[in-house]
Design a protein around this motif. Structure first.
Motif, mmCIF file in Angstrom:
data_model
loop_
_atom_site.group_PDB
_atom_site.id
_atom_site.type_symbol
_atom_site.label_atom_id
_atom_site.label_comp_id
_atom_site.label_asym_id
_atom_site.label_seq_id
_atom_site.Cartn_x
_atom_site.Cartn_y
_atom_site.Cartn_z
ATOM 1 N N ARG A 74 -5.951 -10.042 28.790
ATOM 2 C CA ARG A 74 -4.534 -10.045 29.459
ATOM 3 C C ARG A 74 -4.253 -11.569 29.620
ATOM 4 O O ARG A 74 -3.014 -11.975 29.209
ATOM 5 C CB ARG A 74 -4.457 -9.174 30.554
ATOM 6 C CG ARG A 74 -4.416 -7.758 30.144
ATOM 7 C CD ARG A 74 -4.594 -6.985 31.465
ATOM 8 N NE ARG A 74 -3.277 -6.610 32.083
ATOM 9 C CZ ARG A 74 -3.000 -5.827 32.990
ATOM 10 N NH1 ARG A 74 -3.910 -5.416 33.663
ATOM 11 N NH2 ARG A 74 -1.835 -5.785 33.604
ATOM 12 N N ILE A 75 -5.123 -12.549 29.754
ATOM 13 C CA ILE A 75 -4.920 -13.815 29.704
ATOM 14 C C ILE A 75 -6.201 -14.548 28.961
ATOM 15 O O ILE A 75 -7.259 -13.693 28.905
ATOM 16 C CB ILE A 75 -4.746 -14.296 31.178
ATOM 17 C CG1 ILE A 75 -5.852 -14.020 32.080
ATOM 18 C CG2 ILE A 75 -3.647 -13.906 31.658
ATOM 19 C CD1 ILE A 75 -5.875 -14.587 33.362
ATOM 20 N N GLY A 76 -5.995 -15.723 28.600
ATOM 21 C CA GLY A 76 -7.266 -16.491 28.158
ATOM 22 C C GLY A 76 -7.384 -17.833 28.944
ATOM 23 O O GLY A 76 -6.561 -18.447 29.459
ATOM 24 N N LEU A 77 -8.691 -18.038 29.015
ATOM 25 C CA LEU A 77 -9.011 -19.313 29.702
ATOM 26 C C LEU A 77 -8.276 -20.593 29.295
ATOM 27 O O LEU A 77 -7.859 -21.566 30.356
ATOM 28 C CB LEU A 77 -10.431 -19.652 29.626
ATOM 29 C CG LEU A 77 -11.583 -18.656 30.294
ATOM 30 C CD1 LEU A 77 -12.922 -18.884 29.949
ATOM 31 C CD2 LEU A 77 -11.172 -18.477 31.572
ATOM 32 N N ASP A 78 -8.043 -20.791 28.037
ATOM 33 C CA ASP A 78 -7.166 -21.823 27.639
ATOM 34 C C ASP A 78 -5.775 -21.617 27.661
ATOM 35 O O ASP A 78 -4.844 -22.589 27.267
ATOM 36 C CB ASP A 78 -7.540 -22.031 26.160
ATOM 37 C CG ASP A 78 -9.235 -22.500 26.048
ATOM 38 O OD1 ASP A 78 -9.773 -23.241 27.144
ATOM 39 O OD2 ASP A 78 -9.749 -22.463 25.083
ATOM 40 N N ASP A 79 -5.193 -20.552 28.145
ATOM 41 C CA ASP A 79 -3.761 -20.175 28.215
ATOM 42 C C ASP A 79 -2.999 -21.421 29.092
ATOM 43 O O ASP A 79 -3.648 -21.426 30.372
ATOM 44 C CB ASP A 79 -3.411 -18.871 28.569
ATOM 45 C CG ASP A 79 -3.840 -17.782 27.413
ATOM 46 O OD1 ASP A 79 -4.028 -18.478 26.208
ATOM 47 O OD2 ASP A 79 -3.696 -16.642 27.705
ATOM 48 N N PRO A 80 -1.960 -21.698 28.832
ATOM 49 C CA PRO A 80 -1.167 -22.321 29.944
ATOM 50 C C PRO A 80 -0.611 -21.362 30.946
ATOM 51 O O PRO A 80 -0.307 -20.423 30.598
ATOM 52 C CB PRO A 80 0.090 -23.081 29.165
ATOM 53 C CG PRO A 80 -0.739 -23.006 27.615
ATOM 54 C CD PRO A 80 -1.384 -22.004 27.443
ATOM 55 N N VAL A 81 -0.667 -21.716 32.181
ATOM 56 C CA VAL A 81 -0.438 -20.793 33.375
ATOM 57 C C VAL A 81 1.149 -20.684 33.381
ATOM 58 O O VAL A 81 1.654 -19.626 34.107
ATOM 59 C CB VAL A 81 -0.769 -21.379 34.727
ATOM 60 C CG1 VAL A 81 -2.363 -21.176 34.657
ATOM 61 C CG2 VAL A 81 -0.390 -22.702 35.047
ATOM 62 N N ASP A 115 -8.370 -24.316 34.147
ATOM 63 C CA ASP A 115 -7.947 -25.486 35.160
ATOM 64 C C ASP A 115 -8.084 -24.775 36.706
ATOM 65 O O ASP A 115 -8.458 -25.284 37.797
ATOM 66 C CB ASP A 115 -6.854 -26.210 35.125
ATOM 67 C CG ASP A 115 -6.949 -26.975 33.817
ATOM 68 O OD1 ASP A 115 -7.938 -27.532 33.623
ATOM 69 O OD2 ASP A 115 -5.749 -27.395 33.329
ATOM 70 N N LEU A 116 -7.321 -23.603 37.036
ATOM 71 C CA LEU A 116 -7.198 -22.907 38.204
ATOM 72 C C LEU A 116 -8.685 -22.601 38.635
ATOM 73 O O LEU A 116 -9.026 -22.686 39.666
ATOM 74 C CB LEU A 116 -6.242 -21.850 37.920
ATOM 75 C CG LEU A 116 -4.783 -21.902 37.763
ATOM 76 C CD1 LEU A 116 -4.039 -20.590 38.160
ATOM 77 C CD2 LEU A 116 -4.258 -22.954 38.615
#
Length: 377
Positions: A74-81, A115-116
């Motif tokens: 549902r999200i990826g580690l490299d995705d912009p938040v 980053d988070l």
């Protein structure tokens, strides 16, 4: 365990603590010591199932929730938040760490999910609390206030977006703010409140029956009072069982808003030691419990990390500075006087819960004494 009991009793007898619960688990062997009382008035003895405000040992649980969403795609580690937190789409950064808050430049790249998780967001507490950008952050991230007095998450995020970052995304480890952002991210991606998501996806499957953001009336007889050291050496009451946690807070903080018990945190720890236990993939557990910081980032964060590394949601020991610093040891401390770790090389879990707040980033003497006497095989 006699050494542990004597250690904890000594801190109660010298007036440093009303009581404490210490737990050590090695495989299936679990030993628990409960000493003292649930409050300074000694109205009831401390018990194994006493409930505590666990503060920042909430952080590993929130990081696990983020990684569940990663595992599900549902999200990826490299995705912009910014896809889910659009308030953070165009952050600015102070030109240098000592610059005033109106001397800013654009962020060089978007803030990512990773980053988070690694606390390299650009927002957070530095070693120098006097920096202008740090003071601006303190104004909205005021931990002297209960989370019930914070703005709601959407309002708070809007306020954070007006505070310049202290460092460019990915550049430096900064404490705390990233976990609050993780909690908001989980709620927005999942489309439900963070307390509901954690209850359904983590607490219920693991049998963490006493963990949550509030304590119902039926359990408050087990809920400890909370204290802070006063200047004269006595303990100052800061919260009661019928106080701040008697209702859901306006801001359910992924950084430090949970209450729990020693056995509940043990259940979470055993899930990590078991490689995720079906809740997380082994890959996510590995990333969570692996150091992601460079040597320079660790050095700059020595006030908090004391030379060790950081995974996702917790410290990862990389250097055997003290007897308890086994490389690979993962966990953290909580400002209300709590600490919890797993030691994957030995399969050990250690949990210490007290009711007396820390006075700064450095761990309390009782924590170091607890770590020392539980460091043996």
């Amino acid at each position: 365990m006699s050494d542990l009991r004597e250690t904890l009793i000594r801190h109660v007898q010298d007036g440093a603590l009303p009581g404490a619960v210490g737990l050590v688990a090695r495989g299936g062997d679990v030993e628990v010591v409960a000493v003292g009382s649930v409050d300074a008035g000694r109205t009831a003895p401390m018990a194994r199932d006493s409930i505590f405000r666990i503060a920042s040992i909430t952080k590993p649980i929130t990081a696990a929730a983020v990684l569940m969403l990663v595992d599900e795609g549902r999200i990826g580690l490299d995705d912009p938040v910014a896809e889910w937190l659009p308030e953070l789409a165009k952050p600015v950064v102070v030109r240098t760490p000592t610059s005033p808050v109106d001397d800013v430049v654009p962020a060089e790249r978007p803030v990512t999910v990773e980053d988070l998780l690694s606390f390299r967001t650009g927002w957070g507490l530095p070693s120098d609390f006097a920096l202008p950008a740090a003071r601006a952050l303190f104004a909205i991230q005021d931990h002297s206030l209960p989370f019930g007095d914070w703005p709601d998450p959407d309002t708070w995020l809007g306020l954070l977006a007006q505070v310049p970052m202290l460092h460019q995304p990915g550049e430096a480890w900064l404490y705390g703010t990233s976990s609050a952002l993780q909690g908001i991210l989980v709620a927005r991606v999942a489309g439900r409140a963070l307390p509901d998501f954690l209850a359904e996806r983590i607490f219920e499957p693991l049998g963490m029956r006493d963990t949550g953001f509030e304590v119902p009336a039926s359990k408050r007889h087990r809920f400890t009072s909370s204290y802070a050291p006063a200047q004269d050496g006595t303990l100052r009451l800061t919260d009661t069982p019928d106080g701040d946690f008697s209702r859901l807070p306006r801001f359910p903080s992924g950084g430090g808003g949970l209450v729990s018990t020693a056995d509940d945190w043990l259940a979470f720890a055993r899930m990590l030691l078991a490689g995720g236990q079906g809740l997380l993939t082994p890959t996510s557990v590995s990333r969570m419990t692996t150091n992601h910081l460079t040597a320079a980032q660790r050095e700059a964060s020595a006030l908090f990390l004391e030379g060790q590394g950081w995974g996702y949601g917790g410290q990862v020991d990389v250097t055997p500075i003290d007897p308890w610093n086994v490389p690979g040891r993962y966990g953290w401390v909580g400002g209300t006087g709590t600490t919890a770790h797993i030691v994957p090389p030995t399969g050990t879990v250690t949990v210490l819960l007290t009711q007396v707040a820390m006075t700064g980033p450095s761990p309390m003497k009782v924590m170091r004494d607890f770590w020392r006497c539980t460091a043996g095989g």
